[in-house]
Design an enzyme around this catalytic site. Structure first.
Site, PDB file in Angstrom:
ATOM      1  N   GLU A  18     -14.975  40.348   4.607  1.00  0.00           N
ATOM      2  CA  GLU A  18     -13.362  39.821   5.086  1.00  0.00           C
ATOM      3  C   GLU A  18     -12.449  41.062   4.809  1.00  0.00           C
ATOM      4  OE1 GLU A  18     -14.195  35.026   5.068  1.00  0.00           O
ATOM      5  OE2 GLU A  18     -13.818  36.139   3.213  1.00  0.00           O
ATOM      6  N   CYS A  33      -5.580  44.417   3.423  1.00  0.00           N
ATOM      7  CA  CYS A  33      -6.259  43.889   2.270  1.00  0.00           C
ATOM      8  C   CYS A  33      -7.640  44.418   2.845  1.00  0.00           C
ATOM      9  CB  CYS A  33      -5.951  42.482   1.824  1.00  0.00           C
ATOM     10  SG  CYS A  33      -7.002  42.377   0.310  1.00  0.00           S
ATOM     11  N   CYS A  50     -19.749  41.499  -4.842  1.00  0.00           N
ATOM     12  CA  CYS A  50     -19.241  42.248  -5.943  1.00  0.00           C
ATOM     13  C   CYS A  50     -19.983  42.035  -7.101  1.00  0.00           C
ATOM     14  CB  CYS A  50     -17.644  41.850  -6.131  1.00  0.00           C
ATOM     15  SG  CYS A  50     -16.908  42.793  -7.639  1.00  0.00           S
ATOM     16  N   CYS A  73     -16.374  37.965 -12.098  1.00  0.00           N
ATOM     17  CA  CYS A  73     -15.189  37.498 -12.935  1.00  0.00           C
ATOM     18  C   CYS A  73     -15.446  35.914 -12.691  1.00  0.00           C
ATOM     19  CB  CYS A  73     -13.965  38.060 -12.323  1.00  0.00           C
ATOM     20  SG  CYS A  73     -13.961  39.701 -12.510  1.00  0.00           S
ATOM     21  N   CYS A 131     -13.901  34.173  -9.524  1.00  0.00           N
ATOM     22  CA  CYS A 131     -13.634  34.865  -8.528  1.00  0.00           C
ATOM     23  C   CYS A 131     -14.765  34.300  -7.745  1.00  0.00           C
ATOM     24  CB  CYS A 131     -13.522  36.402  -8.340  1.00  0.00           C
ATOM     25  SG  CYS A 131     -13.504  37.320  -6.810  1.00  0.00           S
ATOM     26  N   CYS A 165      -6.271  35.527  -2.889  1.00  0.00           N
ATOM     27  CA  CYS A 165      -7.025  36.510  -3.929  1.00  0.00           C
ATOM     28  C   CYS A 165      -8.091  35.520  -4.255  1.00  0.00           C
ATOM     29  CB  CYS A 165      -6.104  36.720  -5.110  1.00  0.00           C
ATOM     30  SG  CYS A 165      -4.604  37.716  -4.725  1.00  0.00           S
TER      31      CYS A 165
HETATM   32  N1  SAH Z   1     -12.686  44.052  -8.036  1.00  0.00           N
HETATM   33  C1  SAH Z   1     -11.246  44.591  -8.028  1.00  0.00           C
HETATM   34  C2  SAH Z   1     -10.625  44.140  -6.980  1.00  0.00           C
HETATM   35  C3  SAH Z   1     -10.260  42.829  -6.483  1.00  0.00           C
HETATM   36  S1  SAH Z   1      -8.660  42.370  -6.296  1.00  0.00           S
HETATM   37  C4  SAH Z   1     -10.391  43.965  -9.170  1.00  0.00           C
HETATM   38  O1  SAH Z   1     -10.787  43.274  -9.894  1.00  0.00           O
HETATM   39  O2  SAH Z   1      -9.121  44.362  -9.219  1.00  0.00           O
HETATM   40  C5  SAH Z   1      -8.372  40.910  -6.172  1.00  0.00           C
HETATM   41  C6  SAH Z   1      -7.435  40.357  -7.160  1.00  0.00           C
HETATM   42  O3  SAH Z   1      -7.464  38.888  -7.223  1.00  0.00           O
HETATM   43  C7  SAH Z   1      -7.914  40.762  -8.814  1.00  0.00           C
HETATM   44  O4  SAH Z   1      -7.129  40.965  -9.778  1.00  0.00           O
HETATM   45  C8  SAH Z   1      -8.776  39.632  -9.099  1.00  0.00           C
HETATM   46  O5  SAH Z   1      -8.874  39.532 -10.577  1.00  0.00           O
HETATM   47  C9  SAH Z   1      -7.872  38.371  -8.368  1.00  0.00           C
HETATM   48  N2  SAH Z   1      -8.790  36.963  -8.085  1.00  0.00           N
HETATM   49  C10 SAH Z   1      -9.800  36.975  -8.216  1.00  0.00           C
HETATM   50  N3  SAH Z   1     -10.150  35.796  -7.905  1.00  0.00           N
HETATM   51  C11 SAH Z   1      -8.988  34.994  -8.079  1.00  0.00           C
HETATM   52  C12 SAH Z   1      -8.649  33.633  -7.627  1.00  0.00           C
HETATM   53  N4  SAH Z   1      -9.296  32.651  -7.691  1.00  0.00           N
HETATM   54  N5  SAH Z   1      -7.395  33.233  -7.850  1.00  0.00           N
HETATM   55  C13 SAH Z   1      -6.331  34.388  -7.939  1.00  0.00           C
HETATM   56  N6  SAH Z   1      -6.762  35.783  -8.266  1.00  0.00           N
HETATM   57  C14 SAH Z   1      -8.068  36.033  -8.240  1.00  0.00           C
END
Ligand code: SAH
Length: 358
Positions: free
Chosen positions: A93, A106, A113, A117, A120, A336
């Site tokens: 996506e 984006c 991944c 986390c 996520c 995000c």
């Molecule tokens: N792997 C990289 C790129 C992902 S960027 C990183 O971790 O930075 C996406 C951003 O959105 C990251 O800061 C991630 O932690 C955040 N994110 C992931 N899941 C989310 C959610 N459910 N709600 C809000 N932010 C989220």
């Protein structure tokens, strides 16, 4: 000589070399880059300022992969999410975020991944595979084409699916291709690379001639809290990440962004905000708060707006530059942490084990 070279995987010096091998002058590579990226022309026959012979060579010796559009959804706020189908049938996506005031793409760096986390959705997939440089660039190529932005200024954030520093070489090559003055000529101040903080890769990045803006997914001020959210914290803890950021060569008048997903009752207390402010003392930093985008299967809740504001104010009162990310495209699950397209193949634990060097 290989029968078919993947044209869109080459940076300009590589294309120059491939053309030189076939007896063409190096400057022809500039023309090809212009056609591919500035004009969006992928058919060699249509590259009308190239000699007939070169067009024939391009058609015969080179192939080019462009992902197909398998889905497109438009949010009420104008954000658009594209589901792209890669040559091997995998999907990723990419999201277009208009008028922030910039136009922003984006893009993803991996299918899935490995970082897993806890909040996520992409992390739930595990890693399916890395994207190639050409596949990373192609997201911009395709979206800029459809949206007619090829010749306009736009930003690129590496904040889609995947951990860019876990796919280091292809990600950096993609940046080189996008930065090329004969292609998109994308200035690195318009690019932001977001990472969970893979330290060896971050040290490498610090040495690169091509330097995007850096965003670090911090999410908590202590190892105890961050460890429960970001599994890689067991390997690269909070203090080490902050130390690496202090050493990182930040451009003049620029700062490192610290992303902080706010989770109700987990990392959103005043105490957490005070700890965060103290942690960032001496770092050229700004904090971007991201109130959780909730989803089924994500065992956390989004704090109230009042709690978000309180957290932001506690930081601001301590001199921290802070912004709250407006999560755009939530109604189409383009915000995000909401990008997910395939079932995972192995467990997140296995994936993480593979991701850890050594
Ligand atoms: N792997 C990289 C790129 C992902 S960027 C990183 O971790 O930075 C996406 C951003 O959105 C990251 O800061 C991630 O932690 C955040 N994110 C992931 N899941 C989310 C959610 N459910 N709600 C809000 N932010 C989220």
């Amino acid at each position: 000589m290989p029968s078919s070279v993947l044209l869109t995987e080459l940076d300009r010096p590589e294309l120059e070399a491939a053309l030189a091998e076939r007896g063409y002058e190096r400057f022809r590579a500039r023309q090809v880059f212009h056609w591919l990226y500035r004009r969006g022309v992928v058919d060699a026959e249509a590259m009308t300022d190239l000699p007939r012979q070169l067009r024939a060579t391009l058609a015969a010796d080179f192939t080019l992969l462009t992902p197909g559009i398998a889905g497109r959804e438009r949010s009420a706020d104008g954000t658009e999410k594209f589901l792209l189908r890669l040559a091997d049938g995998r999907h990723i996506e990419s999201v277009f975020i208009p008028d922030t005031p910039a136009q922003t793409f984006c893009v993803s760096t991996q299918v899935g991944c490995a970082m897993a986390c806890a909040f996520c959705l992409t992390g739930k997939m595990g890693l399916v595979r890395h994207l190639s440089a050409g596949e990373i660039v192609a997201q911009v190529r395709v979206l800029a084409g459809i949206l007619d932005l090829r010749d306009k200024a736009f930003n690129v954030v590496l904040m889609g699916m995947g951990e860019p520093l876990h796919n280091y070489d292809e990600t950096m090559k993609a940046l080189r291709i996008m930065a090329d003055e004969h292609g998109f000529a994308l200035p690195m101040r318009r690019v932001t690379l977001s990472t969970v903080g893979l330290l060896p890769a971050l040290e490498r990045l610090a040495q690169e001639p091509l330097m995007p803006n850096l965003a670090i997914s911090l999410h908590a001020p202590t190892d105890a809290q961050r460890g429960g959210l970001v599994p890689i914290n067991a390997k690269y803890g909070v203090a080490d990440v902050i130390e690496a950021c202090k050493r990182f060569p930040v451009r003049k008048r620029s700062r490192i962004t610290f992303e902080y997903v706010l989770l109700a009752g987990v990392n959103d207390s005043s105490e957490d905000a005070r700890r965060l402010a103290a942690l960032l003392e001496g770092v050229k930093s700004k904090v971007n708060l991201i109130p959780l985008n909730a989803a089924a299967g994500i065992p956390f809740e989004r704090p109230t707006d009042a709690a978000v504001n309180r957290f932001a104010k506690t930081l601001a009162d301590r001199g921290v530059t802070v912004s709250v990310r407006k999560s755009r495209g939530r109604d189409i699950r383009a915000a995000c942490g909401q990008l997910i397209v395939e079932g995972r193949r192995t467990s997140p634990g296995q994936q993480l084990a593979e991701a850890l060097p050594g």
